[in-house]
Scaffold this active site. Structure first.
Site, mmCIF file in Angstrom:
data_model
loop_
_atom_site.group_PDB
_atom_site.id
_atom_site.type_symbol
_atom_site.label_atom_id
_atom_site.label_comp_id
_atom_site.label_asym_id
_atom_site.label_seq_id
_atom_site.Cartn_x
_atom_site.Cartn_y
_atom_site.Cartn_z
ATOM 1 N N ASN A 190 0.446 -7.100 -13.252
ATOM 2 C CA ASN A 190 0.504 -7.824 -11.983
ATOM 3 C C ASN A 190 -0.713 -8.755 -11.893
ATOM 4 O OD1 ASN A 190 -0.137 -8.427 -9.194
ATOM 5 N ND2 ASN A 190 1.463 -7.000 -8.611
ATOM 6 N N ASP A 219 -1.381 -10.974 -9.372
ATOM 7 C CA ASP A 219 -1.623 -11.494 -8.013
ATOM 8 C C ASP A 219 -3.097 -11.800 -7.755
ATOM 9 O OD1 ASP A 219 1.035 -11.139 -7.439
ATOM 10 O OD2 ASP A 219 0.761 -9.348 -6.201
ATOM 11 N N HIS A 220 -3.977 -10.906 -8.258
ATOM 12 C CA HIS A 220 -5.383 -11.068 -7.884
ATOM 13 C C HIS A 220 -6.093 -12.197 -8.621
ATOM 14 C CE1 HIS A 220 -4.984 -8.075 -5.023
ATOM 15 N NE2 HIS A 220 -4.860 -7.065 -5.849
ATOM 16 N N ARG A 236 -11.028 -20.279 -2.744
ATOM 17 C CA ARG A 236 -11.590 -21.629 -2.631
ATOM 18 C C ARG A 236 -10.502 -22.698 -2.473
ATOM 19 N NH1 ARG A 236 -17.100 -22.046 -4.568
ATOM 20 N NH2 ARG A 236 -18.059 -20.305 -3.493
ATOM 21 N N HIS A 284 3.817 -11.033 -6.649
ATOM 22 C CA HIS A 284 4.358 -10.815 -5.312
ATOM 23 C C HIS A 284 4.191 -12.103 -4.521
ATOM 24 C CE1 HIS A 284 4.304 -7.996 -1.511
ATOM 25 N NE2 HIS A 284 5.181 -8.961 -1.402
ATOM 26 N N ARG A 307 4.173 -13.342 -1.260
ATOM 27 C CA ARG A 307 4.158 -12.794 0.102
ATOM 28 C C ARG A 307 4.497 -13.867 1.111
ATOM 29 N NH1 ARG A 307 1.100 -7.614 0.192
ATOM 30 N NH2 ARG A 307 1.403 -7.676 2.434
ATOM 31 N N ARG A 342 -0.720 -15.403 0.593
ATOM 32 C CA ARG A 342 -2.170 -15.190 0.488
ATOM 33 C C ARG A 342 -2.669 -15.293 -0.948
ATOM 34 N NH1 ARG A 342 -2.554 -8.812 1.964
ATOM 35 N NH2 ARG A 342 -1.451 -9.528 3.803
ATOM 36 N N HIS A 343 -1.805 -15.068 -1.917
ATOM 37 C CA HIS A 343 -2.245 -15.237 -3.308
ATOM 38 C C HIS A 343 -1.254 -16.092 -4.115
ATOM 39 C CE1 HIS A 343 0.111 -11.567 -3.522
ATOM 40 N NE2 HIS A 343 -0.862 -10.766 -3.139
ATOM 41 N N GLU A 374 8.007 -9.242 -6.983
ATOM 42 C CA GLU A 374 7.995 -8.308 -5.853
ATOM 43 C C GLU A 374 8.247 -9.138 -4.608
ATOM 44 O OE1 GLU A 374 4.159 -6.537 -5.824
ATOM 45 O OE2 GLU A 374 4.462 -5.530 -7.712
ATOM 46 N N THR A 424 -2.829 -4.419 1.097
ATOM 47 C CA THR A 424 -1.893 -4.406 -0.026
ATOM 48 C C THR A 424 -0.684 -3.598 0.431
ATOM 49 O OG1 THR A 424 -1.585 -3.801 -2.361
ATOM 50 C CG2 THR A 424 -3.009 -2.358 -1.059
ATOM 51 N N THR A 425 0.351 -3.529 -0.407
ATOM 52 C CA THR A 425 1.553 -2.777 -0.030
ATOM 53 C C THR A 425 1.144 -1.328 0.240
ATOM 54 O OG1 THR A 425 2.660 -4.187 -1.626
ATOM 55 C CG2 THR A 425 3.943 -2.380 -0.709
ATOM 56 N N GLU A 434 11.248 1.843 -8.582
ATOM 57 C CA GLU A 434 9.809 1.922 -8.855
ATOM 58 C C GLU A 434 9.223 2.931 -7.869
ATOM 59 O OE1 GLU A 434 7.574 -1.678 -9.513
ATOM 60 O OE2 GLU A 434 5.699 -0.731 -8.892
ATOM 61 N N HIS A 488 1.439 1.144 -8.463
ATOM 62 C CA HIS A 488 0.523 1.034 -7.322
ATOM 63 C C HIS A 488 -0.660 1.983 -7.453
ATOM 64 C CE1 HIS A 488 -1.039 -0.078 -3.439
ATOM 65 N NE2 HIS A 488 -0.242 -1.117 -3.533
ATOM 66 N N GLY A 489 -1.831 1.380 -7.485
ATOM 67 C CA GLY A 489 -3.077 2.149 -7.516
ATOM 68 C C GLY A 489 -3.374 2.779 -8.868
ATOM 69 N N GLY A 549 -1.897 -3.855 -11.552
ATOM 70 C CA GLY A 549 -2.587 -5.109 -11.280
ATOM 71 C C GLY A 549 -4.067 -4.958 -11.052
ATOM 72 N N HIS A 550 -4.425 -4.348 -9.932
ATOM 73 C CA HIS A 550 -5.816 -4.368 -9.465
ATOM 74 C C HIS A 550 -6.808 -3.852 -10.496
ATOM 75 C CE1 HIS A 550 -9.303 -3.254 -6.943
ATOM 76 N NE2 HIS A 550 -8.992 -4.382 -6.346
HETATM 77 N N1 PXP Z 1 4.042 -2.225 -7.843
HETATM 78 C C1 PXP Z 1 4.289 -2.719 -6.611
HETATM 79 C C2 PXP Z 1 5.671 -2.606 -6.078
HETATM 80 C C3 PXP Z 1 3.274 -3.353 -5.854
HETATM 81 O O1 PXP Z 1 3.551 -3.835 -4.628
HETATM 82 C C4 PXP Z 1 2.002 -3.503 -6.437
HETATM 83 C C5 PXP Z 1 0.932 -4.245 -5.691
HETATM 84 O O2 PXP Z 1 1.264 -5.581 -5.586
HETATM 85 C C6 PXP Z 1 1.791 -2.988 -7.713
HETATM 86 C C7 PXP Z 1 2.810 -2.326 -8.392
HETATM 87 C C8 PXP Z 1 0.459 -3.087 -8.399
HETATM 88 O O3 PXP Z 1 -0.454 -2.299 -7.692
HETATM 89 P P1 PXP Z 1 -1.988 -2.321 -8.126
HETATM 90 O O4 PXP Z 1 -2.484 -3.710 -7.899
HETATM 91 O O5 PXP Z 1 -2.602 -1.313 -7.201
HETATM 92 O O6 PXP Z 1 -2.042 -1.923 -9.565
#
Ligand code: PXP
Length: 236
Positions: free
Chosen positions: A7, A9-10, A18, A43, A45, A49-50, A70, A100-101, A149, A189-190, A211-212
């Site tokens: 992911n 997004d970040h 910026r 994602h 959104r 935002r990203h 997403e 975040t979600t 998921e 997620h996480g 992602g994160h």
């Molecule tokens: N899966 C889904 C459905 C999510 O919404 C996210 C966050 O955008 C992720 C995975 C990735 O989560 P993380 O950034 O915490 O790894």
């Protein structure tokens, strides 16, 4: 074979800080793919935002693996998805004020079956991001989802070992139900370089979306190395 969805997004979060042109998520996607990503996840959104529409369009043209979008279940994003045609859409809940979600999607939404059918009829695989609950998994199957998921956010946040073990059991049971129903078993997620290990060992989850932790590590190691390290853990 377990697959890794990265992911990005970040990368776009940093660019939007910026409102400029760098770092570019398109570049990040290419590096992630070259270093083992089996899929690029983004994602789009409602508040943009990203990730921006421009990113979605360019990624659709440039990525060489698979694109997983997403998205919230809104008419605006469904129309965008049907025109851009990512390989997969993952339906997620979305609240404007959240960082975040925050949890899985409640599938008890009016017209959900028709919305899923509409996306599938456009040739898009439909995954739903839900809690590891028997009720939601049965509903996902009934509604025609291709993949589930499992939301691993609670697992990722737990600190006490007994609670972690109980949550792993709950996730494992949920995965078995998803597989028995013939849907693809995905989780996310996480997840990070530590907590991923126990979930890989369950030997039932076929794809992780992360992602994160990867983007965070990439600040210190570079994105190529961060993706390579996670790929090794996921495919062990
Ligand atoms: N899966 C889904 C459905 C999510 O919404 C996210 C966050 O955008 C992720 C995975 C990735 O989560 P993380 O950034 O915490 O790894």
């Amino acid at each position: 074979m377990i697959e890794l969805g990265v992911n990005i997004d970040h990368v776009a979060t940093l660019r939007q800080a910026r409102l400029g042109i760098e770092p570019d998520p398109i570049y990040a996607a290419a590096i992630a793919e070259a270093n083992g990503a089996d899929q690029i996840t983004i994602h789009l959104r409602e508040d943009r935002r990203h990730i921006q529409l421009r990113d979605l369009k360019l990624l659709r043209e440039t990525i060489q693996t698979r694109l997983n979008l997403e998205m919230a279940v809104t008419d605006e994003i469904i129309t965008i998805a049907k025109s851009i045609k990512p390989d997969t859409v993952t339906l997620v809940p979305e609240k404007r004020e959240e960082l975040t979600t925050e949890g899985g999607l409640n599938l008890n939404i009016e017209g959900m079956k028709e919305k899923i059918a509409d996306l599938k009829n456009s040739g898009i695989e439909v995954s739903v991001f839900i809690e590891p609950s028997t009720e939601m998994i049965k509903l996902a199957d009934k509604l025609g989802a291709d993949a589930v998921e499992i939301h691993t956010g609670l697992y990722a946040n737990l600190k006490k070992q007994a609670e972690i073990e109980a949550e792993i059991k709950r996730i494992h049971k949920a995965c078995k139900l998803v597989k028995a129903a013939g849907m693809r078993v995905v989780a996310g997620h996480g997840l990070n370089y530590k907590n991923i290990v126990r979930l890989v060992e369950l030997n039932i989850i076929t794809e992780f979306n992360i992602g994160h932790s990867i983007i965070s590590r990439s600040i210190f190691t570079g994105l190529a190395e961060a993706v390579r390290e996670m790929k090794i853990l996921v495919t062990k």
